[in-house]
Design a protein around this motif. Structure first.
Motif: not given
Length: 277
Positions: A37, A41, A265, A268
């Protein structure tokens, strides 16, 4: 009223989970599930969950993570649990102050991986030395008016340290009354049987290291990031959630910035689109 009921339900569930985790640890039946990961995250959902508590106490939450793309192999659920405990405590015991999270990475060549360090600091009430020496004992709660009015099992930090040790790392704390507290969580980037805690069973760890870690990350440090990210806690005014991050744009240019969790976000999403291409 509905919010109070929801909050009470979450608190009760957290207490039950603490008791269950403690009983499993004491019985030697706790398992870890290593997965690959990225740091983003794990951090994004933790920050989103901590923010309402920070708002209630009028706190600013700041995050400095120059390694948003860094991939780890560890138990992401347990890492989230540790960070959520540390950040929630910091928000709970701080009023109109600052709760901060710094991420550092000391790389090692090859597949050694090095260590990832998460530091949670606050400008809250702090703790006396007598409380600090017993802080990680099961069922122990610091003797302060805030602790007495904030119900809990006294297991959260004890479990967090045990998880850190099981994951091959450690958890330490420093504090000063009236100044604040600082917790340092250190974990190996790659959790494997040889660096896991004694007697820890790793479940589903059959994937190869290369398939989990992906390409080597590049550190991205904003130009205005101070040389020592573990220096004095920031006191300047900032948005309710100020997230400092850096990422590499599709044309290879560094794009550092400071913004909100929503901004993170968006970053990402951009990274995901670049990976697809």
């Amino acid at each position: 009223a509905l919010n109070d009921i929801t909050e009470s339900g979450r608190h009760l569930l957290a207490l039950i989970n603490d008791l269950l985790d403690h009983s499993k640890i004491e019985a030697g039946r706790m398992e870890l599930r290593p997965q690959g990961f990225s740091l983003s995250e794990v951090l994004a959902p933790v920050l989103a969950e901590v923010q309402p508590m920070a708002d209630r106490h009028e706190n600013i939450v700041t995050v400095e993570n120059p390694w948003p793309e860094l991939r780890m192999i560890s138990d992401p659920g347990r890492l989230r649990q540790i960070l959520l405990n540390l950040l929630s405590n910091a928000a709970k015991f701080t009023e109109q102050g600052t709760v901060s999270l710094w991420v550092e990475y000391a790389e090692e060549p090859g597949h050694g991986g090095g260590d990832v360090q998460f530091t949670v600091g606050d400008t809250g009430i702090g703790m006396a030395h007598a409380d600090l020496t017993r802080l990680f004992e099961a069922f122990y709660q610091a003797d302060s008016s805030r602790a007495r009015t904030s119900p809990g099992t006294g297991l959260g930090l004890a479990i967090a340290r045990r998880f850190a040790q099981m994951m091959g790392g450690g958890l330490t704390a420093t504090s000063e009354v009236g100044v604040g507290s600082r917790f340092i969580l250190r974990l190996p980037r790659y959790l494997r049987s040889e660096n896991a805690g004694p007697g820890v069973r790793l479940v589903g760890a059959g994937e190869t290291l290369d398939s989990l870690i992906g390409p080597a990350p590049r550190p991205l440090v904003p130009p205005d990031l101070e040389a020592d990210p573990l220096g004095e806690l920031p006191t300047q005014e900032a948005p309710a959630v100020a997230v400092r991050f850096g990422y590499m744009d599709s044309d290879g240019s560094a794009q550092p910035g400071i913004g909100s969790v929503e901004d993170l976000s968006d970053v990402l999403d951009d990274l995901g689109e670049s990976d697809d291409n």
